[in-house]
Design an enzyme around this catalytic site. Sequence first.
Site, mmCIF file in Angstrom:
data_model
loop_
_atom_site.group_PDB
_atom_site.id
_atom_site.type_symbol
_atom_site.label_atom_id
_atom_site.label_comp_id
_atom_site.label_asym_id
_atom_site.label_seq_id
_atom_site.Cartn_x
_atom_site.Cartn_y
_atom_site.Cartn_z
ATOM 1 N N GLY A 11 0.813 -1.211 0.000
ATOM 2 C CA GLY A 11 0.000 0.000 0.000
ATOM 3 C C GLY A 11 0.848 1.262 0.000
ATOM 4 O O GLY A 11 2.073 1.215 0.174
ATOM 5 N N GLY A 39 -5.964 5.736 1.857
ATOM 6 C CA GLY A 39 -5.625 7.163 1.899
ATOM 7 C C GLY A 39 -4.807 7.445 0.664
ATOM 8 O O GLY A 39 -3.662 7.012 0.564
ATOM 9 N N HIS A 40 -5.416 8.084 -0.314
ATOM 10 C CA HIS A 40 -4.747 8.343 -1.586
ATOM 11 C C HIS A 40 -4.476 9.843 -1.703
ATOM 12 O O HIS A 40 -5.404 10.645 -1.661
ATOM 13 C CB HIS A 40 -5.603 7.861 -2.760
ATOM 14 C CG HIS A 40 -5.790 6.369 -2.774
ATOM 15 N ND1 HIS A 40 -6.483 5.699 -3.748
ATOM 16 C CD2 HIS A 40 -5.340 5.411 -1.930
ATOM 17 C CE1 HIS A 40 -6.446 4.395 -3.499
ATOM 18 N NE2 HIS A 40 -5.771 4.206 -2.394
ATOM 19 N N GLN A 228 -5.487 -0.362 -1.255
ATOM 20 C CA GLN A 228 -4.635 -1.296 -0.537
ATOM 21 C C GLN A 228 -3.629 -1.865 -1.548
ATOM 22 O O GLN A 228 -3.245 -1.152 -2.450
ATOM 23 C CB GLN A 228 -5.444 -2.401 0.184
ATOM 24 C CG GLN A 228 -6.223 -1.882 1.387
ATOM 25 C CD GLN A 228 -7.400 -0.985 1.046
ATOM 26 O OE1 GLN A 228 -8.279 -1.348 0.293
ATOM 27 N NE2 GLN A 228 -7.420 0.203 1.609
ATOM 28 N N THR A 243 -5.711 -6.913 4.620
ATOM 29 C CA THR A 243 -7.026 -6.292 4.743
ATOM 30 C C THR A 243 -8.065 -7.361 4.368
ATOM 31 O O THR A 243 -7.713 -8.519 4.135
ATOM 32 C CB THR A 243 -7.120 -5.011 3.885
ATOM 33 O OG1 THR A 243 -8.321 -4.321 4.241
ATOM 34 C CG2 THR A 243 -7.108 -5.318 2.394
ATOM 35 N N GLY A 413 7.934 8.774 -10.851
ATOM 36 C CA GLY A 413 7.617 9.894 -9.966
ATOM 37 C C GLY A 413 8.897 10.491 -9.423
ATOM 38 O O GLY A 413 9.766 9.783 -8.917
HETATM 39 P P1 GDP Z 1 -1.557 5.569 -2.272
HETATM 40 O O1 GDP Z 1 -2.307 5.120 -1.086
HETATM 41 O O2 GDP Z 1 -0.962 4.438 -3.046
HETATM 42 O O3 GDP Z 1 -2.343 6.497 -3.154
HETATM 43 O O4 GDP Z 1 -0.308 6.427 -1.714
HETATM 44 P P2 GDP Z 1 -0.338 7.516 -0.527
HETATM 45 O O5 GDP Z 1 -0.918 8.759 -1.034
HETATM 46 O O6 GDP Z 1 -0.880 6.943 0.720
HETATM 47 O O7 GDP Z 1 1.218 7.670 -0.238
HETATM 48 C C1 GDP Z 1 2.121 8.099 -1.223
HETATM 49 C C2 GDP Z 1 2.873 9.318 -0.690
HETATM 50 O O8 GDP Z 1 3.990 9.575 -1.489
HETATM 51 C C3 GDP Z 1 2.026 10.586 -0.744
HETATM 52 O O9 GDP Z 1 2.410 11.437 0.305
HETATM 53 C C4 GDP Z 1 2.412 11.181 -2.096
HETATM 54 O O10 GDP Z 1 2.211 12.585 -2.159
HETATM 55 C C5 GDP Z 1 3.872 10.844 -2.129
HETATM 56 N N1 GDP Z 1 4.448 10.643 -3.472
HETATM 57 C C6 GDP Z 1 3.920 9.903 -4.500
HETATM 58 N N2 GDP Z 1 4.808 9.844 -5.515
HETATM 59 C C7 GDP Z 1 5.912 10.518 -5.108
HETATM 60 C C8 GDP Z 1 7.195 10.759 -5.702
HETATM 61 O O11 GDP Z 1 7.502 10.349 -6.809
HETATM 62 N N3 GDP Z 1 8.077 11.487 -4.957
HETATM 63 C C9 GDP Z 1 7.789 11.971 -3.716
HETATM 64 N N4 GDP Z 1 8.718 12.656 -3.066
HETATM 65 N N5 GDP Z 1 6.584 11.767 -3.153
HETATM 66 C C10 GDP Z 1 5.677 11.037 -3.820
HETATM 67 P P1 IMO Z 2 -3.954 2.564 0.451
HETATM 68 O O1 IMO Z 2 -5.087 2.357 -0.537
HETATM 69 C C1 IMO Z 2 -1.449 0.871 3.579
HETATM 70 C C2 IMO Z 2 -3.311 -2.033 6.253
HETATM 71 C C3 IMO Z 2 -3.458 -1.636 7.706
HETATM 72 C C4 IMO Z 2 -3.314 -3.000 8.360
HETATM 73 C C5 IMO Z 2 -4.058 -3.920 7.388
HETATM 74 C C6 IMO Z 2 -5.516 -4.194 7.781
HETATM 75 O O2 IMO Z 2 -3.813 3.945 0.941
HETATM 76 O O3 IMO Z 2 -2.670 1.999 -0.095
HETATM 77 P P2 IMO Z 2 -7.732 -2.734 7.690
HETATM 78 O O4 IMO Z 2 -8.083 -1.453 8.366
HETATM 79 O O5 IMO Z 2 -7.822 -2.686 6.194
HETATM 80 O O6 IMO Z 2 -8.462 -3.913 8.257
HETATM 81 O O7 IMO Z 2 -6.175 -2.979 8.062
HETATM 82 O O8 IMO Z 2 -4.024 -3.267 6.132
HETATM 83 N N1 IMO Z 2 -3.910 -1.096 5.271
HETATM 84 C C7 IMO Z 2 -3.189 -0.264 4.517
HETATM 85 N N2 IMO Z 2 -1.866 -0.015 4.495
HETATM 86 N N3 IMO Z 2 -2.259 1.494 2.695
HETATM 87 C C8 IMO Z 2 -3.586 1.223 2.690
HETATM 88 O O9 IMO Z 2 -4.412 1.711 1.740
HETATM 89 C C9 IMO Z 2 -4.112 0.346 3.645
HETATM 90 N N4 IMO Z 2 -5.363 -0.101 3.930
HETATM 91 C C10 IMO Z 2 -5.216 -0.994 4.917
HETATM 92 O O10 IMO Z 2 -2.452 -0.751 8.111
HETATM 93 O O11 IMO Z 2 -1.969 -3.396 8.357
HETATM 94 MG MG MG Z 3 -2.329 5.391 0.989
#
Ligand code: GDP
Ligand code: IMO
Ligand code: MG
Length: 424
Positions: A11, A39-40, A228, A243, A413
């Site tokens: 994730g 959390g995207h 995830q 998850t 990225g």
């Molecule tokens: P997701 O759940 O897969 O959408 O990813 P998240 O948003 O939870 O976590 C990715 C984090 O990395 C976020 O804070 C993004 O803003 C950051 N991010 C994504 N791509 C890059 C990159 O190429 N460089 C840097 N420095 N940050 C990045």
């Molecule tokens: P995105 O889409 C990272 C992890 C939790 C825990 C396990 C089970 O942002 O990549 P849950 O609440 O789903 O029952 O938790 O899965 N987890 C994630 N870790 N990114 C996520 O989503 C996650 N969604 C769940 O931390 O280990």
């Molecule tokens: Mg995330």
Amino acid sequence: MITAIVGTQWGDEGKGRICHYEAQRAKMVIRCAGGNNAGHTVVYEGKKYALHLLPSSIVNPYVLSVIGTGTVIDPKALINEIESLRAEGVDIEPDNLVISNRAHVTMNIHIVLDKVMETLRGSKKIGTTGKGIGPTYSEKASRTSIRMCDLIGDYEALKEKISLIVKVHKPLIESVGDLTYHYQSVVKKLADEYYEYGKKLAEFVQDTKPIVYNCIKEGGNIIMEGAQSTFLDLDQGSYPDVTSSNCLASGCCTGAGIGITQVDEVIGVMKAYTSRVGEGPFPTEQENEIGDRIRFLGHEYGTTTGRPRRCGWLDLVMISDAVYLNGCTALALNHLDTIGKFDEIKVCCGYNYHGKFIQHVPVDHENCKPCYETFKGGWNTEGATTLEEIGEDAVKFVKFIEEYIEVPVVYIGIGPDASQIIIR
Ligand code: GDP
Ligand code: IMO
Ligand code: MG
């Protein structure tokens, strides 16, 4: 053209930013599974948006954002998410957001149950996000769950369904101090509360199946936004530290209601290192100053819970498995800027597993000792528009990944902003 965008690690690989980028050429973006445990992050025109249940296309008013059938929806959290984005000036109307009437509902009972189960697990806790995800999917599998269509239907019918859920969870409700168990009053309280949420969301709730079909028939581009990740997948991940949904591209198809033969492209999203939130095996984890430095440079704190993410070196064995499990046709590699700040970069290319060298993830991942190759880092990605501009060492690093995985890296990225991306 139908594209699935999925995570290849544990994730937080940056799926949101890739979906947001791809959404520019799409008619529709569908969140397929999971709930507000996701959390995207999207950084767009200088603003940062943290999206949980809403697809990453929501900041783009020209795209229809769909919360698909395979998701689980906490209506209270979704209403808050919609309201707070609207307050930031994001347009969210029935013409750019649709919620599947078949998606299942997370109730406060499930959130309480999630927390109670974590406590009961003790030292074997999963480290869930505490959003009630597991208990909601369990309810769904038990066929006692309520769906979005129930929230906008007949009140008495909703009450009857809730009454069964309350009966099933009687011991739990009794054990929680502030919810004194009085059967009729608990049922009525919940039915009233959730019916009210239904009224607030009713304008968005529809049968998404004909909407998706029509888009396919008209040849519109569709993005399936995975949540995830591969190794959090209920079937293929590091069970029980996973998850409760199916996070693979095949799970996206089920959750979106799209046949697998319709999919043209599967983009696997990865970071140039590895992170994990929550418990479970992590062979390349660096519980030392290297891990701390990755966390600091990459701002590795959970988008949903704010927890510090566990950090370590890139594990290509996992990526290779993920490419196979998802049928990836391309990769998006994020955080090349972050890893480039290290003078020396390690990449795991195999495991020492009970004295043998293996290159796949076994069921007891915790018994794998990583075997590393070392790369020269120290590159500067600032302002780069091609990989070659970053320099020979970065080219070597990316080419090595492509040769190992045998899939091209099409996005790189080099920063969180929508503009900080190299397209190949
Ligand atoms: P997701 O759940 O897969 O959408 O990813 P998240 O948003 O939870 O976590 C990715 C984090 O990395 C976020 O804070 C993004 O803003 C950051 N991010 C994504 N791509 C890059 C990159 O190429 N460089 C840097 N420095 N940050 C990045
Ligand atoms: P995105 O889409 C990272 C992890 C939790 C825990 C396990 C089970 O942002 O990549 P849950 O609440 O789903 O029952 O938790 O899965 N987890 C994630 N870790 N990114 C996520 O989503 C996650 N969604 C769940 O931390 O280990
Ligand atoms: Mg995330």
